[in-house]
Structures are given as C-alpha cells and as structure tokens.
Enzyme design. Structure first.
Site, short mmCIF file in Angstrom:
data_model
loop_
_atom_site.label_atom_id
_atom_site.label_comp_id
_atom_site.label_asym_id
_atom_site.label_seq_id
_atom_site.Cartn_x
_atom_site.Cartn_y
_atom_site.Cartn_z
N LYS A 80 -27.10 -40.35 21.32
CA LYS A 80 -25.34 -40.35 20.94
C LYS A 80 -25.15 -40.75 20.14
O LYS A 80 -25.32 -42.16 20.13
CB LYS A 80 -25.31 -38.89 21.66
CG LYS A 80 -24.50 -38.13 21.52
CD LYS A 80 -25.30 -36.74 21.53
CE LYS A 80 -24.66 -35.35 21.13
NZ LYS A 80 -25.29 -34.03 21.49
N GLY A 181 -15.17 -21.09 23.60
CA GLY A 181 -15.78 -21.54 22.39
C GLY A 181 -16.02 -20.39 21.11
O GLY A 181 -17.90 -19.98 22.02
N VAL A 182 -15.84 -20.23 20.20
CA VAL A 182 -16.93 -19.65 19.69
C VAL A 182 -17.49 -20.38 17.90
O VAL A 182 -16.70 -19.32 16.57
CB VAL A 182 -15.81 -17.92 18.94
CG1 VAL A 182 -15.89 -17.14 20.41
CG2 VAL A 182 -15.20 -17.97 18.89
N GLY A 183 -17.00 -21.27 18.14
CA GLY A 183 -17.46 -21.73 17.54
C GLY A 183 -19.44 -21.76 16.27
O GLY A 183 -19.85 -20.40 16.95
N HIS A 184 -20.22 -23.00 16.48
CA HIS A 184 -21.20 -22.86 15.80
C HIS A 184 -22.08 -22.01 16.87
O HIS A 184 -22.96 -21.09 16.58
CB HIS A 184 -22.15 -23.98 15.65
CG HIS A 184 -21.32 -24.58 14.02
ND1 HIS A 184 -20.31 -25.81 13.85
CD2 HIS A 184 -22.22 -24.42 12.80
CE1 HIS A 184 -20.63 -26.00 12.70
NE2 HIS A 184 -21.26 -25.17 11.78
N VAL A 185 -22.44 -22.19 18.26
CA VAL A 185 -23.61 -21.83 19.33
C VAL A 185 -22.65 -20.49 19.40
O VAL A 185 -23.49 -19.36 19.47
CB VAL A 185 -24.29 -22.54 19.95
CG1 VAL A 185 -24.16 -22.53 21.43
CG2 VAL A 185 -24.76 -24.22 20.02
#
Ligand code: NAD
Length: 350
Positions: A80, A181-185
C-alpha cells in the site's frame, strides 16, 4: 518513530519513505509480502495528524492487502502507498509524476492503483512514469478502470450473504441499511441497495457527496456521529477504518456489519466483541475484494468485464464458508479470515 518494533510492523518485507522536495511529495510505500506475487494495493492520499499516523496506516493497510489478495486467490502479494496530504503539497500533475517515479523505482515489487483521495485521472498521470499501475480507463468491455463499482458489487453480494445467514432472509427488500460514507464505493453501493428495495440511512462529512446520493435516490441523512448507531438491520462502513471500537460496539443496533472500509476493527479483540453481541461481522478484506479483483484482471490483461463479474460473484461463497465455521466453532469471523489468509500464504510459500 520506531519502524522495526512498530506494533503493526508484522515482518514487512520493505518500507520506502519518499521525499520529493520539488513538488512537496511525501509518501510511504509499504511492501508487506511478495510471496504470492507483486505487492498490489492502492494509494491513499490523506491529511494525517503526523508521520506516525501515516506509517501506522500504511503498515495496517498493506498487511490487509496481503490477506485480501490471498483470500481472493489473486496472484498478488500485499502493499500500500500513502501520500501525506498538506497545503504545501497540492495534488498537482508534478506531484503525481513524482509518485509514479517512486513506484517505478521499486521495479515492479509494488503495483499501485487508486484508493481514498485518488482517482482514475490521477492514475493516468502516474502511468506516464511507470507500468506498475492499474485502475486506468478501459474501453470495449475490457476489465479494469475505476475499481469502486466492483468493490460496491462485492459488498452488495456480501450483504446479501450476511442477511441470509443472520436474518434468514433471501432479499434485502424492506431492510434498513446504514451506510457510513457515500464516496466512490458508498454511492455505488447505495444505488444497488436502493434497487434491491432497501431503505437507506446515510452520513458523510462531505456535503457534495451527500447531495449526490440524495439527488439520486431517497435517503435519510443523519449526522456522522450518529450513523454507526442508527436503527438499521445492516451497518455498512464505507468511509475510513477504526470505526469498530470498545466505545462504538456496545451501541451498534444493527445485527450485521458489512461494508467496504479497510481496517474497520480497531483491534483484533473488537471482532470478539462483535461476536459476543451476536453482530455478524463480514471481514472487511474478504467482502471488499471486488476492486482488487478488477485491478488484477486489468494488470495481467486479456480479461473482460464478464470475467471480473464472475470472480466478484465468488465473494459471497467465501463469506458463507467463514460464517459457517464461526457458527460451528463460536469463533469470531475476523480470526477465521486471518487464519485462512495465513494458510493460503503458507501454501504459496511452499
Ligand atoms: P472515498 O474517499 O471516495 O469515500 C469515502 C467517503 O467517506 C467520502 O465521501 C468521505 O467524505 C467520507 N467520510 C470520511 N470520514 C467520514 C466520517 N467520519 N463519517 C462519514 N463519512 C466520512 O473512498 P472510497 O474509494 O469510496 O473508499 C471507501 C472505503 O472503502 C475506504 O476505506 C477504502 O480504503 C475502502 N475500499 C475502497 C475500494 C475501492 O475500490 N475504492 C476497495 C476496497 C476498499
């Protein structure tokens, strides 16, 4: 800052501290294991309180990638990268180029892609300087591109598996799912859950991302401080790690925790705490492997989106096996997943 005696060191093969004075790039690349193949794992850009936090994150995330790739049966080890975001080092093309050169200097022992704070466009800049990058735009049904929709699909299928085991239901229709969390995923996941007839409770610290989800479908928005304790059947952490702790677990109302975020458990013992409360926990790196499955198909080439979809569809069977073993033995799912990963790596070593 101690490295070799760091609590999360876990025999990392190598650690690389990158400093590019011209662009302000400061990054850490952690290569945990190359036993099963080159160390693959995304690059996270985040504003850390300090280098110590960045190092801890890099170490935990890279070990998680070793385990994730092993359980997903991918020809990858685990690694990472983290980029330390700060006002003096904006995410310029030059900074991304410096990162690409750093990845290239490792000669393929580490393969990068996007994670939190990085995008498909960023990977295009990185690609100018290294071939050891994935998550690039594809065309004509070829595998690859943004891994997030594949991660979301795997999480969605994993939630279905957990719901069938813990709630005895074969559909998500009418269930309430809390998404942190409503980001990309998170956004893709919400769409899949909504299409399946689930009711959604969401939270995010980013107003634009909340607007995007609430413009796309009906959602109940709650404060970030409330989402973990929402009155929901399933809690899906899709923001950052360390959300399942001694402080939060006693107040979780959901019967299932199944989401995309890496390192959801603050410590191994938190898996035991969830189990003691009869909350079924889908081990994060098992359920969120969809993205790296796509990255793997893209990196090695010659695959179609259909092959990615077929491999992502194997995630629920892996979860079912872990849930069944947990049911038989009374042991926490996270411990069983870690054991499985270590077994697979040991076999690979031979
Ligand atoms: P992202 O940055 O696009 O989305 C994260 C969202 O969480 C953002 O909208 C952010 O504002 C929000 N957030 C941050 N702190 C929060 C808080 N305290 N409360 C509520 N919301 C908060 O990242 P992503 O790519 O969607 O990834 C989400 C998680 O899934 C990360 O932990 C990532 O490591 C993990 N993951 C992502 C992928 C992938 O394919 N992108 C694959 C595997 C795992």
């Amino acid at each position: 800052m101690g490295v070799f005696d760091h609590a999360e060191f876990d025999d990392h093969e190598s650690l690389h501290f990158i400093n590019d004075a011209a662009t302000g790039l400061r990054a850490i690349i952690a290569v945990h294991s190359t036993t099963l193949g080159p160390a693959a794992g995304g690059c996270r850009r985040w504003s850390y309180a300090g280098d110590t936090d960045a190092l801890t994150d890099a170490l935990r995330l890279s070990r998680g990638m070793t385990y994730k790739n092993a359980v997903a049966e991918l020809p990858f080890g685990g690694g990472k990268a983290v980029i330390l975001a700060n006002d003096n080092a904006p995410k310029t093309p030059e900074l991304l180029s410096a990162f690409g050169r750093a990845v290239n200097s490792l000669g393929g022992s580490y393969i990068t892609a996007e994670d939190v704070g990085m995008s498909v466009d960023d990977m295009r800049h990185v690609q100018q300087h290294t071939q050891y990058v994935s998550g690039l735009p594809q065309s004509g049904g070829s595998a690859g591109g943004d891994p997030s929709p594949w991660t979301a699909l795997g999480v969605y299928l994993g939630i279905e598996a957990a719901v069938s085991v813990r709630l005895g239901k074969d559909s998500l229709a009418g269930l309430t799912i809390a998404v942190q969390g409503v980001g990309h995923v998170g956004l893709y996941l919400c769409q899949l859950l909504h299409d399946a007839g689930a009711k959604l409770i969401v939270a995010d610290v980013n107003r634009e991302n909340l607007d995007a989800v609430s413009n796309a479908m009906p959602v109940e928005i709650v404060a970030p401080s409330e989402i973990l304790f929402a009155n929901a059947d399933v809690l899906a952490p899709c923001a950052l790690g360390n959300v399942l702790t001694t402080a939060t677990i006693p107040n979780i109302k959901a019967k299932i925790v199944a989401g995309a975020a890496n390192n959801q458990l603050s410590t191994l013992a938190d898996g035991e705490r969830l189990s003691a409360r009869e909350i079924l926990y889908a081990p994060d790196y098992v359920i969120n492997a969809g993205g790296i499955i796509s990255v793997s198909h893209e990196y090695y080439g010659g695959s179609s989106e259909d092959q990615v979809r077929a491999d992502v569809a194997k995630i629920p069977a892996r979860l079912h096996a872990i849930f069944a073993e947990a049911n038989e033995t009374g042991r926490p799912t996270n411990e069983l997943a870690d054991e499985l990963a270590r077994r697979l790596i040991a076999v690979g070593k031979k």
